[in-house]
Design a protein around this motif. Structure first.
Motif, short mmCIF file in Angstrom:
data_model
loop_
_atom_site.label_atom_id
_atom_site.label_comp_id
_atom_site.label_asym_id
_atom_site.label_seq_id
_atom_site.Cartn_x
_atom_site.Cartn_y
_atom_site.Cartn_z
N HIS A 215 0.85 -1.19 0.00
CA HIS A 215 0.00 0.00 0.00
C HIS A 215 0.89 1.24 0.00
N ALA A 216 0.59 2.17 -0.89
CA ALA A 216 1.45 3.34 -1.05
C ALA A 216 1.38 4.28 0.14
N GLY A 217 0.30 4.17 0.98
CA GLY A 217 0.17 5.05 2.14
C GLY A 217 0.47 4.35 3.45
N ARG A 218 -0.08 3.14 3.62
CA ARG A 218 0.05 2.45 4.92
C ARG A 218 1.44 1.86 5.14
N ASN A 219 1.97 1.15 4.14
CA ASN A 219 3.25 0.46 4.35
C ASN A 219 4.12 0.47 3.10
N PRO A 220 4.40 1.64 2.53
CA PRO A 220 5.17 1.67 1.28
C PRO A 220 6.56 1.06 1.41
N ASP A 221 7.15 1.14 2.59
CA ASP A 221 8.51 0.62 2.74
C ASP A 221 8.56 -0.90 2.70
N ASN A 225 9.56 -1.14 -5.36
CA ASN A 225 8.96 -0.45 -6.48
C ASN A 225 9.67 -0.83 -7.80
N ASN A 258 -2.49 4.50 -8.32
CA ASN A 258 -1.55 5.38 -7.63
C ASN A 258 -1.28 4.97 -6.18
N ASN A 259 -2.21 4.21 -5.59
CA ASN A 259 -2.04 3.86 -4.17
C ASN A 259 -1.42 2.48 -3.98
#
Length: 400
Positions: A215-221, A225, A258-259
């Motif tokens: 998830h690009a907001g909750r756990n991007p790390d 990518n 995007n997310n």
């Protein structure tokens, strides 16, 4: 036995229906992926070339693969390749090659022909290379009327996939080139008659990057990518360009909403090496960049593709053949010149097999691969005569 008088040869060739053949064949859409059109084209060519002595056959394409936008590797279908073998036991043998495919797919807007003036025909494939095939046939028919014909044998190969790299015909070309004293290929000459001399090589690659979605907001790390990794790879490969080696990262495919951290990307990249040493440099750059990006970005990277057309230098054999073509041109009142080009064709493959080749013996024309493509009609007789004279001189000499 002597080469026939130029006037007699020109009269013989001028009687051939080269323009009619060109227009009829250009009316057949034979884009590389249009298998029905290629079947029609192969049939029309088989009918036309069957007037020559020898054994004519349509050869099934060799397997070839493509990497799709989802990263999967699948087989590509191609049309069959035409091969005509004439006097295979002759001591002196040549190879003539051309292609029946064009760059215009079946749904392309450019399908019709028109005369721009009395000498200029605009149409799909009229120069590249339906006109070239027509004048090749006329030249060989003229050769067969000469007493010198029995001194020379030849193979004609017309493939269905030259415009996309000849992946399903490369092995066939290499096999047919074996043992030939020289080869002529019927790519169009420039409008002023200039021929292509030395050519660079080419390599096309699809590099598949497998990352990890998140998830690009909750756990991007937690993600890896793939688009970023592919971009990093493109920049590193581009940095390998140097004199004699062009590098063109052409496209990155992949990604989604995007997310979502994208977990897949495909980098398409083209290399243009001017020498075998440049191929080694490029391959080292590819291996280094893949290893570095895979480690730095913690992604998996799969490489697909090859250097499918080696560079074509003007070596001693090629220089001798060019000189012979120039001499034949002088007999016709033509000043034949040539210059190096960055483009590639099946002449690269033939040269790599160790056979001297001139690969722009086709009609004069220009703007190929565009809706402005044109053929200069008066070049059909001129260039057919140039080929016939060159072949007959080789027959007379028993080689170069």
């Amino acid at each position: 036995m002597k080469v026939p008088a130029v006037s007699a040869l020109l009269d013989r060739i001028a009687a051939e229906p080269m323009l009619d053949h060109t227009r009829a064949w250009a009316a057949i859409n034979s884009g590389t992926r249009n298998l029905d059109g290629l079947r029609m084209m192969a049939g029309a060519l088989a009918d036309a070339f069957s007037v020559l002595p020898g054994e004519l056959s349509l050869i099934d394409p060799a397997p070839a693969e493509s990497v799709s936008t989802d990263g999967t590797v699948s087989a590509i279908e191609h049309g069959r390749h035409l091969v005509l073998r004439v006097r295979p036991d002759a001591a002196t043998r040549m190879l003539f090659t051309g292609h029946m495919d064009t760059v215009y797919p079946i749904d392309h807007a450019f399908q019709d022909q028109r005369f721009l003036d009395d000498n200029t025909l605009n149409g799909p494939g009229v120069a590249d290379m339906k006109g070239g095939l027509a004048l090749l046939l006329a030249a060989l028919k003229a050769v067969e009327t000469s007493p010198l014909a029995g001194r020379i044998g030849y193979d004609v190969m017309i493939n269905s996939d030259e415009e996309t790299g000849s992946f399903s015909s490369a092995a066939l070309i290499a096999d047919l080139a074996r043992g030939k004293v020289a080869a002529l290929t019927y790519e169009p000459a420039l409008a002023d008659g200039t021929l292509a001399g030395a050519r660079g090589g080419t390599g096309n690659f699809s590099i598949v990057v497998h990352g990890k979605s998140a998830h690009a907001g909750r756990n991007p790390d937690d993600g890896r990518n793939a688009i970023v990794a592919a971009s990093d790879l493109a920049v590193r490969l581009f940095s390998a360009k140097q004199e004699g080696l062009a590098v063109n990262p052409a496209r990155i495919e992949g990604g989604g909403p995007n997310n979502v951290v994208p977990d897949l990307a495909i980098l398409r990249v083209n290399f243009r090496p001017a020498s075998p040493e440049a191929i080694d440099t490029a391959q080292a750059a590819i291996d280094w960049a893949i290893a570095e990006v895979a480690a730095d970005r913690n992604v998996q990277i799969d490489l697909h593709g090859s250097f499918n057309r080696p560079p074509k230098p003007i070596d001693d054999g090629a220089a001798t053949l060019f000189a012979l073509v120039k001499d034949s041109g002088a007999d016709l009142g033509l000043d034949i010149g040539w210059k190096a080009t960055g483009g590639v064709c099946d002449g690269n493959n033939i040269a790599a097999a160790g056979v001297p080749v001139v690969d722009t013996m086709g009609a004069r024309g220009g703007a190929i691969h565009s809706t402005d493509e044109f053929l200069l009609v008066d070049s059909l007789v001129e260039r057919a005569a140039l080929s016939a004279l060159t072949v007959l001189k080789i027959a007379e000499k028993g080689g170069l």
